[in-house]
Design an enzyme around this catalytic site. Structure first.
Site, PDB file in Angstrom:
ATOM      1  N   CYS A   3      33.231 -73.575 -35.872  1.00 35.40           N
ATOM      2  CA  CYS A   3      34.101 -74.531 -36.556  1.00 35.40           C
ATOM      3  C   CYS A   3      33.396 -75.871 -36.757  1.00 35.40           C
ATOM      4  CB  CYS A   3      35.406 -74.721 -35.789  1.00 35.40           C
ATOM      5  SG  CYS A   3      35.187 -75.103 -34.030  1.00 35.40           S
ATOM      6  N   HIS A  51      38.062 -77.599 -30.383  1.00 33.50           N
ATOM      7  CA  HIS A  51      38.086 -77.168 -31.789  1.00 33.50           C
ATOM      8  C   HIS A  51      37.764 -78.361 -32.688  1.00 33.50           C
ATOM      9  CE1 HIS A  51      39.028 -74.663 -35.161  1.00 33.50           C
ATOM     10  NE2 HIS A  51      39.999 -75.463 -35.571  1.00 33.50           N
TER      11      HIS A  51
END
Length: 840
Positions: A98, A349
């Site tokens: 990510c 994340h």
């Protein structure tokens, strides 16, 4: 409806009054429960498994109401994978990539960088044959193709695995995002520097590179020295600061060099105290500000994340920090915010908030998902909810208008403010024709996939609708009405037929058959009785077999079960009657019964009846109840069911090995013919012996021979004992170290022989006579005597040998020093005067 166990008992209740030979068709139908009333919809919460006529709750509910097309397939709508109009394309997260996706989206929205990449020479893409798949090789080729897909792909998101693989990144491990940004820009700069077009060779420097210098001033002589340097991002310390201005100010503040950290002045030619500061000379059009949230913790030896709130403006004026070159544009506008959600530096994340350069709208890029912010404003929202596990939760400070506050932002991207221009051509970046051709090829594949998925989905829906009509039609035909022909169908197959909206296997009744090839009574509960008309349709469509109709009910199985159940019901009464009859004085002809069998006949009868019942039961069937509880104390010692050795057959305990009547009269008992008649009802295969039956002649002959042999053994033992009384009593045995006077020869025999011989003398009828002295135990592998004279004297060989005066008529072998085992020879003088003999 009654539970299944009650239905099973009710199906066989008639056996109490009906003998096996009196069974009629009505009793068979009761056993197979064909006349049970059918259940109506709404009365049963679940299917009555014991009732073959209950056809509710087997899965028909899903077919009789309104249909849901989604129930007929497991294929998602392919249009859900299609890119919405006026939206951007997402990137697939390959596991822990990510952080890569966030930077790719930020660089894609840098129009100058995108336009420059499109201009890079790509011979492979330009000469690519459209009939094959295009596979980029260099980093520049991968970025070209990826950006072209991000711009004009029909897909909602695309796969960046080609670029990630080319970079050699581990998709399962999260890397340092800030370090990745530096290395990738450096790699891209090196790649573009090799382009022939001079405008492309320095595009990275032109877009991202600024200049500053480290200026050091000697406190002694005042000499100033400057070390120029380039930067692609400014690394700003955030610890102890509240806003971006404080972070930049600290980055440029003056630093004192003294003590061990003094500066070597070339003018003074010695180390001197000095001051050092950074002077900003030029800043690039795209200003990357790295907020140093991930710092090294000396106590733990690992990186940690700083969750400090930092305030930053939408419009940043870098003029106060810039020295010289007053003509530079110093006002910047915020264009991207890169977010790290999580409390650890090694997990979490990454999300990117990016401003569209063409429209001014803000978008949140979260891998495959892209969300447009309302009102052309940056909204961090839930991106600030790092976790409730943070120990020291600080209150978010109030932000002034035009400012944002974040404790998760790790990189801010500012772009120099441009003058308003009505000409929008600078914001339009066209995909080159050679790249557009590749994008069109990929779009064509995507459209083909969508059509294929839509076709498969439609096929499943069409099959489901056809099945729906089939079920509605057939379910109405399933119930077998009174007086009409019917067949039995497995309930599991019917459930599968109703649950599975597509293919259904053929009907298989093979597991429902008894040993006579008909429907087993125990399998009625697992089958359903359906009309012949419905059965015909099912077999025509799905085939299978064997088919089981009304004539498939097995009279033999029903009769055998009837006999067994009646005997089980009668067993207690018969047991009491037999017990009383056994106690009476015998009159008339009698029959021999083993006492062990008589003690345990009820248990044997139960086991025999269970075996008989199992023969009529299906392998998967369950036993219909248990026999009465055994009470062994009420019938006295002769009939008590003790822990006797288990017998497979009644009365086998008085059968000898030759198949005749045992000669052991103490183990059998005479019973009357009434008792034997009762017992034979349960054990019709049991061996029968009348009162006049003679015992086995072979056993009698063997018994007599055994008695004769015992007499002979007693005489032999007595004779040997009298002849060798001293050996038996172990008296007057000679000792080698005190050689008996007048004796020239002693004989050696094994102690094992003496022990076995004494056993025979003491119990001649229980032990076998000793026929051999067995002196081979005393020999070495070479045939010589294995003991030395010294070992015999010291008693070392006492466990194996015994010196004893024996009869001189025995055959002997002399064993002197000449034929001793070489390792056991001795110079003992007595060996020269005497010889020790052992039996051959």
């Amino acid at each position: 409806m009654a539970p299944r166990l009650q239905l099973e008992k009710a199906a066989w209740r008639w056996v109490e009054t009906v003998k096996p030979e009196d069974i009629r068709q009505e009793h068979i139908e009761l056993a197979y429960r064909v006349n049970l009333p059918a259940c109506k919809r709404g009365t049963c919460r679940r299917n009555c498994k014991g009732n073959p006529n209950c056809l509710v709750g087997i899965g028909e509910q899903a077919w009789l109401g309104d249909i849901d097309e989604n129930a007929f397939h497991n294929i998602d709508d392919p249009n859900s994978e299609r890119r919405d109009k006026n939206t951007f394309v997402g990137l697939t997260n390959l596991g822990a990539t990510c952080y890569v996706n966030t930077f790719l989206q930020v660089w894609f929205h840098n129009l100058e960088l995108r336009r420059s990449l499109y201009q890079c020479h790509n011979t492979r893409a330009q000469e690519h044959n459209i009939e094959s798949d295009y596979e980029p090789q260099s980093i520049c080729e991968h970025l070209q193709y990826l950006f072209a897909l991000l711009q004009n792909s029909n897909r909602k998101y695309i796969d960046p695995s080609g670029l990630v693989k080319a970079l050699g990144l581990d998709t399962g491990q999260q890397q340092d995002a800030q370090e990745f940004s530096k290395l990738f820009l450096s790699l891209l700069e090196d790649t573009l520097s090799k382009q022939k077009n001079p405008n492309l060779q320095n595009v990275i420097q032109r877009q991202f590179c600024g200049q500053f210098s480290y200026v050091t001033v000697c406190n002694q002589c005042g000499r100033s020295s400057a070390l120029p340097s380039r930067f692609y991002e400014l690394e700003l310390n955030i610890q102890g600061h509240k806003n971006l201005t404080e972070c930049v100010t600290e980055f440029l503040k003056e630093e004192k060099l003294d003590g061990d950290n003094r500066y070597f002045c070339e003018s003074c030619q010695s180390k001197q105290s000095a001051t050092r500061r950074i002077r900003l000379h030029s800043i690039p059009p795209t200003l990357n500000l790295q907020l140093m949230r991930f710092v090294f913790d000396r106590q733990t030896g690992h990186k940690k994340k700083l969750n400090t709130f930092i305030s930053f403006p939408e419009q940043l004026d870098m003029g106060p920090f810039l020295e010289g070159k007053e003509d530079q544009k110093c006002v910047y506008e915020l264009s991207a915010v890169l977010i790290h959600r999580g409390i650890s530096a090694y997990s979490g994340h990454y999300i990117a908030h990016v401003k569209d350069a063409r429209t001014g709208d803000w978008y949140k890029f979260n891998d495959e998902e892209i969300e447009k912010m309302e009102g052309k404003k940056l909204q961090l929202g839930i991106e600030e909810d790092i976790a409730e596990t943070v120990k020291s939760q600080t209150r978010k400070p109030k932000c002034s208008k035009g400012y944002h506050c974040s404790r998760n932002a790790y990189m801010l991207v500012y772009k120099v403010q441009e003058e308003e221009n009505s000409d929008t051509s600078w914001t339009n970046v066209e995909v080159p024709a050679f790249l557009q051709r590749l994008v069109d090829q990929d779009n064509h594949k995507f459209e083909e996939w969508c059509r294929e998925m839509a076709h498969m989905r439609k096929q499943s829906v069409d099959k489901g609708k056809a099945k729906h009509e089939e079920v509605k039609e057939l379910y109405e035909l399933l119930p077998a009405r009174d007086g009409e022909s019917y067949e039995f169908i497995p309930m599991d197959w019917l459930k599968k037929w109703l649950e599975d909206s597509t293919a259904t296997r053929e009907i298989d009744n093979s597991n429902f058959l008894c040993s006579h090839g008909k429907l087993h009574p125990d399998k009625v509960g697992d089958s359903k009785r359906v009309s012949l008309q419905a059965s015909q349709v099912l077999y025509e469509r799905y085939s299978g077999g064997p088919r089981l109709d009304g004539s498939s009910m097995c009279r033999e199985c029903v009769g055998q079960r009837c006999r067994v159940l009646r005997l089980k019901n009668q067993l207690n009464e018969d047991y009491k009657e037999v017990t009383n009859l056994v106690k009476r004085t015998l009159s008339g002809e009698g029959y021999w019964v083993g006492k062990a069998s008589l003690r345990s006949w009820r248990q044997l009868a139960l086991e025999q009846l269970d075996e008989d019942e199992q023969e009529t039961k299906h392998s998967n069937g369950q036993t219909n109840g248990q026999g009465p509880h055994n009470n062994s104390k009420e019938f006295g010692p002769e009939l008590s069911e003790g822990n006797e050795d288990e017998m497979k057959t009644f009365n086998e305990d008085i059968v000898c090995c030759h198949g005749g009547l045992s000669i052991l009269e103490t183990e059998r008992k005479l019973v009357s013919s009434d008792v034997w008649t009762k017992l034979r009802e349960y054990f019709f295969k049991a061996p029968e012996f009348t009162q006049n039956q003679e015992a086995c002649q072979q056993c009698l002959t063997l018994e007599q021979e055994e008695k004769d042999n015992e007499a002979v053994s007693k005489m032999m033992a007595l004779d040997q004992k009298n002849q060798l009384i001293n050996l038996f009593n172990e008296k007057n045995r000679p000792i080698l170290n005190k050689w008996p006077q007048g004796t020239d020869v002693l004989y050696i025999v094994p102690l094992f022989f003496v022990d076995e011989w004494r056993k025979f003398i003491r119990r001649p009828t229980k032990s076998s006579p000793v026929s051999n002295v067995g002196n081979t135990l005393l020999l070495c592998p070479h045939g010589g005597f294995m003991f030395t004279y010294d070992s015999l004297i010291n008693g070392d060989a006492q466990h194996s040998a015994l010196a004893q005066r024996m009869g001189s008529d025995r055959q002997t072998l002399h064993c002197g020093p000449a034929n001793l085992h070489p390792l056991l020879q001795t110079d003992h003088p007595q060996w020269s005067h005497y010889s020790v003999h052992y039996s051959a």
